[in-house]
Scaffold this active site. Structure first.
Site, PDB file in Angstrom:
ATOM      1  N   PRO A 112      16.691   0.623   4.236  1.00 48.41           N
ATOM      2  CA  PRO A 112      16.703   2.076   4.951  1.00 48.41           C
ATOM      3  C   PRO A 112      16.002   3.000   3.995  1.00 48.41           C
ATOM      4  O   PRO A 112      15.591   4.019   4.431  1.00 48.41           O
ATOM      5  CB  PRO A 112      18.369   2.318   5.004  1.00 48.41           C
ATOM      6  CG  PRO A 112      19.026   0.981   4.927  1.00 48.41           C
ATOM      7  CD  PRO A 112      17.793   0.054   4.003  1.00 48.41           C
ATOM      8  N   ILE A 146       0.928  -1.206  -0.077  1.00 49.41           N
ATOM      9  CA  ILE A 146       0.001   0.105  -0.014  1.00 49.41           C
ATOM     10  C   ILE A 146       0.932   1.381   0.062  1.00 49.41           C
ATOM     11  O   ILE A 146       0.407   2.303   0.481  1.00 49.41           O
ATOM     12  CB  ILE A 146      -1.178   0.151   1.127  1.00 49.41           C
ATOM     13  CG1 ILE A 146      -0.277   0.051   2.550  1.00 49.41           C
ATOM     14  CG2 ILE A 146      -2.016  -1.193   1.271  1.00 49.41           C
ATOM     15  CD1 ILE A 146      -1.177  -0.017   3.755  1.00 49.41           C
ATOM     16  N   GLY A 150       5.338   1.091  10.348  1.00 52.13           N
ATOM     17  CA  GLY A 150       4.383   1.838   9.568  1.00 52.13           C
ATOM     18  C   GLY A 150       3.558   2.855  10.090  1.00 52.13           C
ATOM     19  O   GLY A 150       3.131   3.750   9.638  1.00 52.13           O
ATOM     20  N   GLU A 151       3.521   2.939  11.500  1.00 50.33           N
ATOM     21  CA  GLU A 151       2.737   3.583  12.469  1.00 50.33           C
ATOM     22  C   GLU A 151       3.333   4.422  13.349  1.00 50.33           C
ATOM     23  O   GLU A 151       3.049   5.405  13.667  1.00 50.33           O
ATOM     24  CB  GLU A 151       1.617   2.839  13.071  1.00 50.33           C
ATOM     25  CG  GLU A 151       0.534   2.303  11.954  1.00 50.33           C
ATOM     26  CD  GLU A 151      -0.250   1.172  12.334  1.00 50.33           C
ATOM     27  OE1 GLU A 151      -1.363   1.314  12.607  1.00 50.33           O
ATOM     28  OE2 GLU A 151       0.085  -0.020  12.011  1.00 50.33           O
ATOM     29  N   THR A 190      13.318   2.489   1.841  1.00 52.14           N
ATOM     30  CA  THR A 190      11.984   2.713   2.023  1.00 52.14           C
ATOM     31  C   THR A 190      11.616   2.938   3.560  1.00 52.14           C
ATOM     32  O   THR A 190      10.405   3.490   3.580  1.00 52.14           O
ATOM     33  CB  THR A 190      11.217   1.531   1.609  1.00 52.14           C
ATOM     34  OG1 THR A 190      12.097   0.247   2.120  1.00 52.14           O
ATOM     35  CG2 THR A 190      11.504   1.221  -0.099  1.00 52.14           C
TER      36      THR A 190
END
Lengths: 182, 703, 332
Positions: free
Chosen positions: B589, B466, B661-662, B591
């Site tokens: 690193p 995503i 991701g968060e 991404t």
């Protein structure tokens, strides 16, 4: 109301029948299968649909296709084609190197906007953050392009993944390279 | 636990899908070529509470090009209607403004939209109830909070400890309703194929193809393998595409009404504000008590939030507070009001993000109250083990993150007194906040590894990218597991025709899928050895991780922000932000940094801009587009960077990762708002921090 | 969106004759606002007459030393024009603070003046709005009124005009040239836009079928060469103004007294707001922060605020003071 129009899309003549209500964006995406420009908001509030229309960056969602019979449209897909080599545009290469995107949905719009933006700056167009609107010298000498200028000039392209700092890095690199070369 | 020897892992491989994305040729859900499609335009309820009393579709149906008009009166019946969000067009009851009440299917999008505007629906409606207040008399305690946490916790006696504490903070923070707003609208292309083993084919914009299949198949009375969902590229989700929403069902219903013809449904940006989930508003009562030495003796965090009347989503807002700092006396609670509002759902770091906004601002207040540097206060209260479970940390390096960040950011230049640093017409301030996010890994994925001959490999798993980089990073993991180069591995993801995969949510994707791929490679080697024939393949599921029950696995981080506030107008700009993270091993690193800075950027956006407005008179989302729901633009984001500690988690998974991701959005809004306090002396306790909230304070500062 | 007929006009006269003859026809310029409204159902014309390609794209000096700007000149081209940048910086800055690079490449001078309010309720056809549907009521009153007017509003409409460019032009005393079925006429820009009163459906004094053909700026002066525009917004770019100020000051260098002043405000009223009361206070007063504050106070004394927009009064006051102070300091 149906209209038969011709668009020159990414260097190729394309005849297409559109309803007068069909936007340029929908004509490209749904009638011609050119899905590089994206629909993010459909109201000129995000920039994802940016194309180079008659050489200038514009939003394809806020204009009817029927008003562009005979016009030239370049999308991110055709940038290389239009330059003649079919490869990636330096802006696109820099986006990949600097990771100037994540989900990629705003990216073709960012890329087209960047190409148009660099041309505008090269032609001497000022921006909201340009300190001196009328510097000494020819008015069409290239405008300064520091990070603040790039950010302001690119602000019409939203990115929810938050790739902004990498996009600015990519464009800093591209602008420096092209100005160094010229 | 960590068994993978990193070679490709840890290198900044450029995204494998990069060329497709920069040219715009990567295909998102709406862009897959389909034969002779029809277009769907939804009809939405114009009232927030009531029932439909009349339907007139005559004018719509009469439009040339219209193939079908659906309403609750004639839409196909669903086999299951237990999940009322997904029970689309099954009754005439209206539970929120914007609910789906019909749809038009037509030969082109223009006709569908125009005809949809001609559908006339009559309602019997009541005044809606959409206002969240802490003093409502109908607040209730949900059974658990998302995904499976206790609703309330308590230890010791917070009230007594607060009485005794020489320094206390007793404050209420609020966060508004917010919307994920991925750039790609939620879209679904559906084909009902009566003569095919795959009865329902969907191209959907989703964080998990199998999640969509599992949810939709029973609604239509189908077996899972009669539904196929394809989603190779997704234009962002941030949680809103984690579960299927009503439009997925509507697309399938419309497809069923015109068998054999593909139907294309893209929510408009405006429709996304009612049909694709949102973050609940929160009212958070924080109490902190400490000694004069800054050692915390009491923490309580009581949260009030909303949910929809038709479906409960209970956000775990206070769970971060349970493990963040030491205190002998602790209490957390969650109470919900079920209102006539759209269905809330996941939005990036549900729970931790709004919860730590309040906690980390309250900590800043506590530091000011006891005259300590805010970093020092956090150091003094760093717990040696998880205060909630008593388990040892698999690695808690919050203090290291704070110290490293302080050094890099120039924290020593912060003036302790608020409003003290002025440069020209600008007030300058620095702020800090901690971050944390739990390590989640899900069971239930499977991967198939196949040797194609000549050292070429194919790895199949129905995972999602995503924007997180899965195409690239899962290839790196597979390559290392196979002892191959990334170039020799071809990955297939985003299709239910592939082995099942869990959803890209809770920052769990790469940990879950990566562990599974490593397990499949291990199974392959056991079955086929080191010199396998072409065509050899093995399949394996996600392995159990016994350490997950023995250790407290969490990521940590420290956020630093510099703000400049215009002393005349109160405009807030953020020239610098830095995040320092401890998140286990970093697979890529390049991404990874993008995910960290992306989360921080969204946190900045939350701090300064984001606010969904519900009109209490009508229950409508008033600012339902990107002109009035502002997200950060290029010009808002200046010198923003993220770094991380070089480490691996020995207890998480074979890669030693913890998910990234968060955590970038957790704590970053607090750093900004704390910096605003440092700059101006104004404590903004209600997000977003907008100029109007500062003007009075700036006047006082001038006087 | 209802089906409509599209025509590309051959010249301005034909365009005017076509639209004037049909109550359901409208002009199409850059389209950035009209297309938006047609998608939302806010506008539902049966015919569009495209005037964007008419030969109204010149920016030229007038014999008297002013500047005549064709109505089809794109916002970006006008902002980049050397004479605008040198002589009328308030206009260049106002243009550059509006919308985005892409939109400025599309939007025209005439269209910018005629863009309609961004009031949420105006844009949402499911809610009452006297501007969109006369007599239906005003949902903004008692609703989300954060962006609404504090000056000149009525009980029928509290919307604000969204243009930046118009505020710059207003401070520069621009004139608008109009072609109608009965011929051409000119009017001061200050007279173009209306207050809502009891007919908020009319944004301007133009009759149906009247086409803006040009905007004219009077000759530049030392004062207009030092004019500026300041836009206050939450997001640093690509956002409408909370409040904006266009201003110019002429200060006697010896005495430090203001000889002349121009102040116009955006984001506060149904039309670009010329701050005549502030200008009156400024003329003859010392160019000090105290005078600027008095001037701002005089203009804003008539402000009427609501729950959500009360901040606009101190914000407008502070911004007026800041802009005048910056202008004074820049001249030193």
């Amino acid at each position: 109301m149906e209209h038969r129009i011709t668009l020159r899309v990414d260097g190729t003549e394309r005849a297409v029948t559109v309803d007068s209500r069909t936007t340029l964006l929908d004509a490209l995406r749904e009638r011609l299968g050119v899905t590089s420009p994206k629909k993010g908001c459909d109201h000129g509030q995000c920039g994802a649909c940016t194309v180079l229309l008659e050489g200038r960056r514009q939003l394809s969602c806020l204009t009817f296709a029927v008003a562009h019979d005979g016009d030239q449209v370049v999308t991110a897909e055709g940038l290389g084609e239009v330059r003649g080599d079919g490869g990636l545009h330096p802006v696109q290469q820099a986006f990949i190197e600097q990771d100037g995107f994540q989900c990629g949905y705003c990216t073709p719009g960012q890329v087209c906007s960047a190409v148009g933006m660099l041309d505008e700056a090269e032609a001497g167009h000022p921006s909201h953050v340009t300190r001196d609107l009328a510097p000494p010298g020819a008015p069409d000498s290239p405008a300064p392009l520091d990070d603040g200028e790039i950010r302001e000039r690119m602000s019409g392209n939203l990115c929810r993944c938050g790739a902004y700092v990498n996009i600015v890095a990519a464009l800093r690199e591209t602008a420096t390279a092209s100005r160094g070369a010229s | 636990m960590t068994t993978l020897r990193p070679r490709a892992v840890g290198t900044p491989l450029e995204r494998l899908d990069g060329p497709a994305k920069v040219t715009g040729t990567a295909r998102y859900a709406f862009e897959h070529p389909v034969e002779d499609p029809l277009y769907v335009h939804p009809v939405q309820a114009a009232v927030a509470r009531g029932r439909i009393t009349g339907v007139d579709t005559e004018a719509a149906a009469a439009c040339p090009g219209v193939a079908a008009v659906l309403t609750h009166r004639d839409a196909p019946r669903l086999e299951e209607t237990g999940d009322e969000e997904l029970a689309v067009l099954q009754s005439g009851r209206i539970a929120f403004r914007g609910q789906l009440v019909g749809a038009v299917v037509a030969a082109d999008a223009e006709t569908a939209r125009h005809a949809a505007s001609l559908v006339r629906i009559a309602y019997e409606d009541e005044r809606p109830d959409v206002e969240l207040r802490a003093d409502r008399d109908d607040l209730y305690a949900p059974e658990t909070v998302n995904p499976f946490f206790a609703t309330d916790t308590g230890e010791g006696d917070v009230d007594a400890a607060m009485e005794r504490a020489p320094v206390t903070v007793d404050v209420t923070y609020t966060t508004p309703m917010e919307h994920n707003n991925p750039m790609e609208p939620h879209t679904t292309v559906a084909v009902w194929q009566p003569d095919s083993p795959v009865r329902l084919l969907l191209y959907a914009s989703t964080q998990g193809v199998h999640t969509v299949r599992t949810a939709l198949a029973p609604l239509f009375g189908l077996e899972a393998d009669q539904v196929r969902v394809i989603s190779p590229h997704v234009g962002g989700g941030f949680g809103s595409k984690g579960m299927p929403h009503a439009h997925d069902v509507l697309a399938a219903l419309c497809a069923r009404a015109v068998p054999g013809r593909p139907v294309k449904l893209a929510l408009t940006r405006q429709q996304m504000f009612t049909l694709a989930g949102h973050r609940t508003p929160t009212i958070q009562h924080l109490r902190l008590g400490c000694g004069t030495d800054g050692r915390i003796t009491a923490i309580s965090h009581d949260v009030v939030e909303h949910t929809a009347r038709i479906k409960e989503f209970a956000e775990q807002t206070a769970t971060g507070t349970r493990m963040m700092y030491s205190a002998a006396n602790r209490r957390t609670s969650h109470r919900l009001a079920a209102l006539d509002v759209p269905v809330p759902s996941w939005m990036r770091a549900p729970g931790e993000c709004p919860g730590l906004f309040a906690l980390e601002c309250a900590m800043d207040e506590l530091a000011a109250a006891c005259g300590l540097d805010p970093i020092e206060l956090r150091v003094r209260n760093d717990p040696p083990q998880d205060p909630e479970t008593g388990r040892p940390w698999s690695g808690r390096k919050l203090v290291e993150c704070l110290s490293e960040g302080a050094r890099r950011f120039g924290w020593d230049r912060r003036a302790a007194a608020p409003g003290a640093r002025r440069e020209g017409r600008e007030l300058v301030g620095l702020g800090v906040a901690s971050a944390t996010y739990p390590y989640y890994a899900s069971q239930g994925s499977e991967a198939l590894v196949r040797h194609e001959g000549a050292g070429r490999w194919t790895v199949r798993i129905g995972a999602a990218d995503i924007g997180t980089g899965t195409w690239t990073t899962l290839t790196q993991i597979a390559a290392d597991a196979l002892d191959a180069a990334p170039d020799d591995v071809t990955l297939h993801i985003g299709d239910t025709a592939l082995p099942p995969a869990t959803v890209a949510g809770g920052s769990s994707g790469l940990a879950s899928w990566g562990s599974t791929v490593v397990a499949a490679v291990r199974a392959f080697r056991e079955q086929h050895g080191d010199d396998p024939p072409p065509g050899a393949e093995s399949r394996a599921g996600t392995p159990e991780n016994p350490d997950q029950k023995k250790y407290a696995l969490h990521s940590f981080g420290a956020h630093f922000a510099e703000v400049r506030v215009d002393a005349d107008t109160g405009e807030i700009r953020v020239p610098r932000m830095l995040g320092v993270f401890s998140a286990g091993r970093i697979v890529n690193p390049r991404t990874a940094r993008s995910q960290f800075i992306g989360g921080m950027t969204m946190g900045l956006s939350m701090a300064l801009h984001e606010h969904t407005v519900l009109d209490p008179r009508t229950g409508q989302v008033v600012n339902d587009d990107l002109a009035d729901y502002h997200i950060a633009a290029h010009a808002d984001v200046c010198d923003l960077d993220a770094v991380w500690l070089d480490e691996e988690d020995p207890h998480s998974n074979p890669m030693g990762t913890r998910g990234i991701g968060e955590i970038g959005i957790v704590g970053s809004p607090s750093a900004v708002v704390n910096a605003v306090f440092n700059a101006t002396g104004v404590r903004v306790r209600d997000l977003p921090a907008t100029p109007d909230k500062l003007l009075e304070g700036l006047d006082a500062l001038r006087a | 969106m209802i089906p409509f007929e599209y025509r590309r006009a051959a010249d301005a006269q034909e365009a005017v004759a076509t639209v004037a003859a049909r109550p359901d026809a409208v002009f199409l310029g850059g389209g950035t606002n009209l297309v938006d409204h047609m998608k939302l159902g806010v506008a539902a014309p049966h015919m569009l007459v495209d005037v964007s390609r008419l030969p109204l794209t010149e920016v030229e000096e007038t014999p008297g030393g002013g500047l005549r700007v064709g109505a089809a000149v794109r916002n970006s081209d006008l902002a980049a024009h050397p004479l605008v940048r040198q002589r009328y910086p308030a206009l260049a800055r106002a243009l550059l603070s509006g919308a985005s690079g892409q939109l400025r490449n599309t939007a025209t001078t005439g269209g910018n003046l005629l863009q309609r309010t961004r009031c949420r309720y105006f844009q949402d056809v499911t809610t009452p709005c006297n501007k969109r549907e006369p007599g239906s009521g005003c949902a903004a009153i008692g609703g989300w009124d954060r962006h609404h007017a504090v000056l000149g509003a009525s009980e029928h409409c509290i919307a604000v005009h969204p243009s930046d460019m118009a505020v710059g032009l207003l401070a520069l005393d621009a004139t608008v040239h109009v072609l109608g079925a009965d011929g051409a006429r000119s009017l001061p820009l200050a007279d173009l836009h209306r207050l809502p009163g009891d007919s908020p459906e009319r944004d301007t004094v133009l009759a149906h079928g009247e086409l803006i053909t040009a905007v004219e700026l009077p000759p530049a002066s030392a004062m207009t060469r030092w004019s500026t525009y300041r836009k206050v917004r939450e997001r640093a770019s690509y956002a409408f103004a909370l409040v904006s100020v266009a201003a110019a000051l002429d200060v006697d260098d010896d005495s430090g007294v203001v000889r002349d002043a121009r102040v116009a405000l955006g984001g506060v009223a149904h039309k670009p707001w010329r701050a005549g009361r502030a200008e009156d206070v400024l003329r003859g007063a010392p160019a000090t922060e105290e005078s600027f504050r008095l001037a701002a106070g005089a203009e804003l004394a008539a402000a009427e605020v609501r729950d959500g927009n009360a901040y606009k009064v101190p914000l407008a006051r502070n911004t007026i003071v800041a802009v005048l102070r910056d202008l004074t300091e820049a001249r030193r």
